[in-house]
Structure formats: C-alpha cells, structure tokens
Design a protein around this motif. Sequence first.
Motif, mmCIF file in Angstrom:
data_model
loop_
_atom_site.group_PDB
_atom_site.id
_atom_site.type_symbol
_atom_site.label_atom_id
_atom_site.label_comp_id
_atom_site.label_asym_id
_atom_site.label_seq_id
_atom_site.Cartn_x
_atom_site.Cartn_y
_atom_site.Cartn_z
ATOM 1 N N TRP A 48 -90.576 12.965 -12.629
ATOM 2 C CA TRP A 48 -89.911 12.685 -11.322
ATOM 3 C C TRP A 48 -89.650 14.129 -10.477
ATOM 4 C CZ3 TRP A 48 -86.495 8.481 -10.847
ATOM 5 C CH2 TRP A 48 -86.792 7.200 -11.257
ATOM 6 N N THR A 49 -89.962 14.353 -9.312
ATOM 7 C CA THR A 49 -89.745 15.370 -8.373
ATOM 8 C C THR A 49 -88.212 14.870 -7.952
ATOM 9 O OG1 THR A 49 -90.663 14.637 -6.492
ATOM 10 C CG2 THR A 49 -92.023 16.003 -7.791
ATOM 11 N N TYR A 50 -87.319 15.482 -7.152
ATOM 12 C CA TYR A 50 -86.331 15.516 -6.563
ATOM 13 C C TYR A 50 -86.568 14.449 -5.376
ATOM 14 C CZ TYR A 50 -83.262 18.451 -8.909
ATOM 15 O OH TYR A 50 -82.277 19.132 -9.988
ATOM 16 N N GLY A 51 -87.855 14.557 -4.711
ATOM 17 C CA GLY A 51 -87.977 13.752 -3.535
ATOM 18 C C GLY A 51 -88.110 12.414 -4.223
ATOM 19 N N GLN A 52 -88.814 12.053 -5.366
ATOM 20 C CA GLN A 52 -89.082 10.878 -5.972
ATOM 21 C C GLN A 52 -87.657 10.010 -6.541
ATOM 22 O OE1 GLN A 52 -91.850 10.558 -9.094
ATOM 23 N NE2 GLN A 52 -91.591 8.500 -9.446
ATOM 24 N N LEU A 53 -86.799 11.034 -6.983
ATOM 25 C CA LEU A 53 -85.413 10.609 -7.320
ATOM 26 C C LEU A 53 -84.845 10.121 -6.099
ATOM 27 C CD1 LEU A 53 -83.097 10.097 -9.293
ATOM 28 C CD2 LEU A 53 -82.422 12.723 -8.867
ATOM 29 N N ALA A 54 -84.765 10.741 -4.953
ATOM 30 C CA ALA A 54 -84.377 10.282 -3.808
ATOM 31 C C ALA A 54 -84.604 9.153 -3.180
ATOM 32 C CB ALA A 54 -84.477 11.348 -2.834
ATOM 33 N N ARG A 55 -86.088 8.781 -3.378
ATOM 34 C CA ARG A 55 -86.822 7.642 -2.864
ATOM 35 C C ARG A 55 -86.197 6.328 -3.778
ATOM 36 N NH1 ARG A 55 -90.696 11.300 -2.141
ATOM 37 N NH2 ARG A 55 -91.910 10.862 -4.136
ATOM 38 N N THR A 56 -86.247 6.583 -5.119
ATOM 39 C CA THR A 56 -85.777 5.691 -6.067
ATOM 40 C C THR A 56 -84.140 5.310 -5.850
ATOM 41 O OG1 THR A 56 -87.568 6.399 -7.598
ATOM 42 C CG2 THR A 56 -85.754 4.959 -8.587
ATOM 43 N N VAL A 57 -83.539 6.008 -5.532
ATOM 44 C CA VAL A 57 -82.033 6.202 -5.469
ATOM 45 C C VAL A 57 -81.880 5.072 -4.150
ATOM 46 C CG1 VAL A 57 -79.761 6.904 -4.745
ATOM 47 C CG2 VAL A 57 -81.239 8.035 -6.522
ATOM 48 N N ARG A 58 -82.799 5.426 -2.941
ATOM 49 C CA ARG A 58 -82.804 4.331 -2.025
ATOM 50 C C ARG A 58 -83.035 2.995 -2.317
ATOM 51 N NH1 ARG A 58 -84.469 9.171 0.525
ATOM 52 N NH2 ARG A 58 -83.257 10.045 2.173
ATOM 53 N N GLY A 59 -84.261 2.710 -2.896
ATOM 54 C CA GLY A 59 -84.621 1.627 -3.252
ATOM 55 C C GLY A 59 -83.710 0.665 -4.004
ATOM 56 N N VAL A 60 -83.015 1.388 -5.324
ATOM 57 C CA VAL A 60 -82.129 0.916 -6.222
ATOM 58 C C VAL A 60 -80.939 0.366 -5.355
ATOM 59 C CG1 VAL A 60 -80.464 1.230 -7.916
ATOM 60 C CG2 VAL A 60 -82.962 2.168 -8.168
ATOM 61 N N ALA A 61 -80.532 1.418 -4.399
ATOM 62 C CA ALA A 61 -79.316 1.076 -3.352
ATOM 63 C C ALA A 61 -79.570 -0.330 -2.642
ATOM 64 C CB ALA A 61 -79.045 2.098 -2.577
ATOM 65 N N ALA A 62 -80.709 -0.315 -2.120
ATOM 66 C CA ALA A 62 -81.246 -1.646 -1.308
ATOM 67 C C ALA A 62 -81.188 -3.033 -2.215
ATOM 68 C CB ALA A 62 -82.470 -1.494 -0.704
ATOM 69 N N VAL A 63 -81.636 -2.743 -3.510
ATOM 70 C CA VAL A 63 -81.599 -3.990 -4.209
ATOM 71 C C VAL A 63 -80.169 -4.478 -4.630
ATOM 72 C CG1 VAL A 63 -82.348 -4.826 -6.335
ATOM 73 C CG2 VAL A 63 -83.756 -3.423 -5.146
ATOM 74 N N LEU A 64 -79.584 -3.371 -5.019
ATOM 75 C CA LEU A 64 -78.138 -3.731 -5.400
ATOM 76 C C LEU A 64 -77.118 -4.149 -4.112
ATOM 77 C CD1 LEU A 64 -76.893 -0.564 -7.290
ATOM 78 C CD2 LEU A 64 -77.778 -2.772 -8.320
#
Length: 511
Positions: free
Chosen positions: A30-46
């Motif tokens: 994972w790049t940092y960009g991919q980590l950031a995108r995943t964090v946003r998606g996880v936050a939306a689900v939570l």
Amino acid sequence: MGVHYAAGLMRAADGPWECREALVHGDRRWTYGQLARTVRGVAAVLRSSPGARDGVAVLADNRPEVVAVQLATHLLGYQLALLAPGATNAEREELLRHSRAGALVFAPGHAAAARALAATAGIGELLSLGPAPSCRDLAAEAAARPAEPGPLPAAPVERVRTLLCTGGTTGLPKAVVHTHGLYDALTVLVGRHGLAVPGERRLVCTPMSHISGHFALPTLLSGGTVVLHDGFDPGAVLETVAVERVNALVLTSPLMYQLLDHPALPVTDHSSLRCLGYGAAPTPLRRQQQALARLGPVLQHIYGLTEAGVVTLLQPGEHHADRPHSLAGAGRPVPGVRVEVRDEGGQRLPAGRAGEVWVRGPGVMAGYLGHPATTAEVIRDGWLRTGDIGSLDASGTLFLKARKNEVIMHASGMRIYPRVVEEVLLSHPSVRTAAVFGVPDGGDGERVHATVTPHPDAPVDPAALRAHVRAELGLDHMVPESVDVVARLPVTRNGKVDRQALKDRAASDGR
C-alpha cells in the motif's frame, strides 16, 4: 487544542507522501495514497454504523486494514478497543464488557471467535475485513465508497480513546485507557535519538494490539514503510530483513534470543539493520554481548509499559560490549517523560538508591477501565507507579532490578533480585536460559527456585549449578534450593517469560 496525529498523517498521505510505500503485508503493498483512501472509506462505513458510535473493537492479526481502522476510528472520535488475537475468550470478554463497544471489526480467520464474543458481550454489529457469512464486509464497502473531496474532518483530540490490554500473567488482564497523549508522546520519538528516523523501513512482527505495535507509529508519522508479519517466526524475520532491506524492528528479549540462535543468521544479509529494539524482560549480559557480536552495534534497549508507552531508551551508540556497566542500563527518559525512584512511602530517593520507579509524561494512561480503585493505587498526582524496582545514577540513566512482585523475600529476611542469580546461572556453560523466582518455604518467607534450559549436548547438573552460584556470589541465601531443567521456558502472548506458569509448575511438583 493539540494537533490530531491521524489528521497530520492524512495530510501528508494525501500530499507529498502519496506515492511512497506505507505498508507491506505479504504480496500486498500500500502506498500512503492508498492508505488515505482506505481510511476515508472505512470512516464512511463506520459513520453509517450506529453501533460504532458506542465504540469499535478490533480482533485481527497484523494487516494494513487494522491501521486504516485505527486511523478512521480516531478521526471520527469513536473509542477504539484493540483485542489481542492470542488472548483467551475470558480476557477479551473482560475488555469488551467494560468498553461497551457497539461494533466488532474482525479478520475472517477470527470469525468464530468474533461471533461468540458478539453474543456474550452484546455487540450489535459485526464488520469483517473480508468476506464472511452474514456480516458486512467492511473492507469491500470501504473500497466501493466514492472518494470524498477535501480532507477528512477530525474530531477534537479530547475524544481520542484507545483501550489496550495489559499482558499480565496473574488474573485477568485489565483494559488500559489511553488518550491522545500517547500519540503526542510517540510523535516526538522521530530522529536519531528516538524510536524512528525519517524514511526508515520497519518490520512489525509483534501484535499491533500490544503497546509494542504502537511503537511503529513514529515510522508512519515520518513517512517510512512498515512491513507487517502476522506473528513471530525467526526464520521469516531474517528472510524479510534481507529481502525488504529492513532498518528497524522491536522484539521482546526472549524473541531476540530465538533470532540470535537461528541457524540462518550467519548466512543472512542483515547489513540494512540500523536498530533492533529489545526489552520487556531482563536481558542477560551474555546475550547482549552475543547480539552485538552477531548483529553489530544496532541494539536499542526500550523500557516501556502498556500504561505509559516509551519511558527510557538506551541507544545503539550507548551499548559497549567491553563495558558491562553500560549494558546494564535501561537508558535515559525520552522527551517529555520524567522518572523518579521513590521509597515505599512515596519519597524521592537519591541517585544510587533502589526503590520503585515512578513515571510522569503525556503517554501515561488515564486509568484502568472499570477498575477505579486500582487506578487510584497506581496513579498519584499524575505520576504512575510502575511496579518496577530500579535506581538512577548521577547522569539520569535508569537501572532496572526486578518487578516489585518478583523480588524474592527470603526466609532469612533478605531481599533477592532474581536477575542477579539469573546472570550467574547464565554464565555456566551448560545453561542456555534461566528464570529465577521465589516459592513458599512453608513459613512466612520464600526460598529461591530456578528453572533453566540447557545448551544442546550440554547436560545440566543441578548440584553443579548450585555450587557455581555459591562460588560466584558467596551467599548461601542466594543459592537456588531447587532447580528444574526444561526444554524451553514458557512465554506469554507478548513474548515475556511466563513466570506465573513456572510458579504453577513448581507448585504442582511440590516445590
């Protein structure tokens, strides 16, 4: 108001670090960009999960998604409870009962345990990090969420709460409550005198649910790469150090011994290794000298606690194989941390006097969840009573002697620090590892008992070991009255020698 550590990391991940490698797990990178995108998606689900607002518990091995869940949960201001994969169901239930989490995030390999925990702890929602029957797939939903423009809003730092389990071996471990202060403390540990240097490559093979897993955060906060292993295997660690050009890792002392003894070490390229952090248990001088000889000047002693984060560091440049006194130290306090040694009445002791180690700093816990009386016993006016016995020298270097509850109260009235006897046992050519502890003597005191493991093809003679200790120390009360020989010392899930298991064994043998 302080700066939210996760918000700062997200800004860098969206900006200058976007294309840098952040996390490696098996063949996933994972790049940092991919980590950031995943964090946003996880936050939306939570955010769409009513139960998550009451708290998010995580049961998973080391994987990139766990980092994303932690960052998202903290950015939302929800409470985060990290469950140890190696813990018992009773230990997990204890943490969940007090945390009142409403959502449990789990890796598919822990599906059965997660369902059982949800039923007993009354958790309303299960979220999986991959396909699992009758559960929302958090990973899939997060990946499918459309990208949201702009930075992800961060809750006030006052709402950051993390629950970590202590690794005790007596009774049920307690849930330690950490605030954003822990992350403030970790943020400053970047640089030559800290835990991480900018851009390093760090291997994490101890559970991310443990405080040592949090020690990887300075690597991410300084734009480095974290390589994740699901557990510790010395051969796999050595291979990864060579292939991934790992610069740093942290191991408990017993795990470091396995690394030093592995047959692949002499033929492994470990030239990239800059720093091997070790600690969590007394480390014999012989083993420290052996590590310096086999790995080079890379040792970094870390004294830390689940309740306080990192307390002191003894840096690689301060380890000198030809100066044993330097290897006996635990280092000096890290920035922002104060250390004092006090007597039983709480009075500060001068340099050179042994007493209980007290710690104050931003990383000190808020308390034990659901245990206010115990919290009041160990935290006094912002100072944490560590339960460790030690002394400070004139330079402020800390020297640890034993856990307070491990000091042997000999029937003669003398106090015996197990480490002193262990060092002598380990100097005998037949002994590979040793653990010394007290067993009841039938009266009000204790007698000294030792459990040792032999070197290959070197049979252990208990009578010879007792004579060796008597000759070296010249004190009869420090000579083990009984000696057990075992193939391997038991360790806890956090990699420490399980002294309680050894005491139970001795008791069952009628010692």
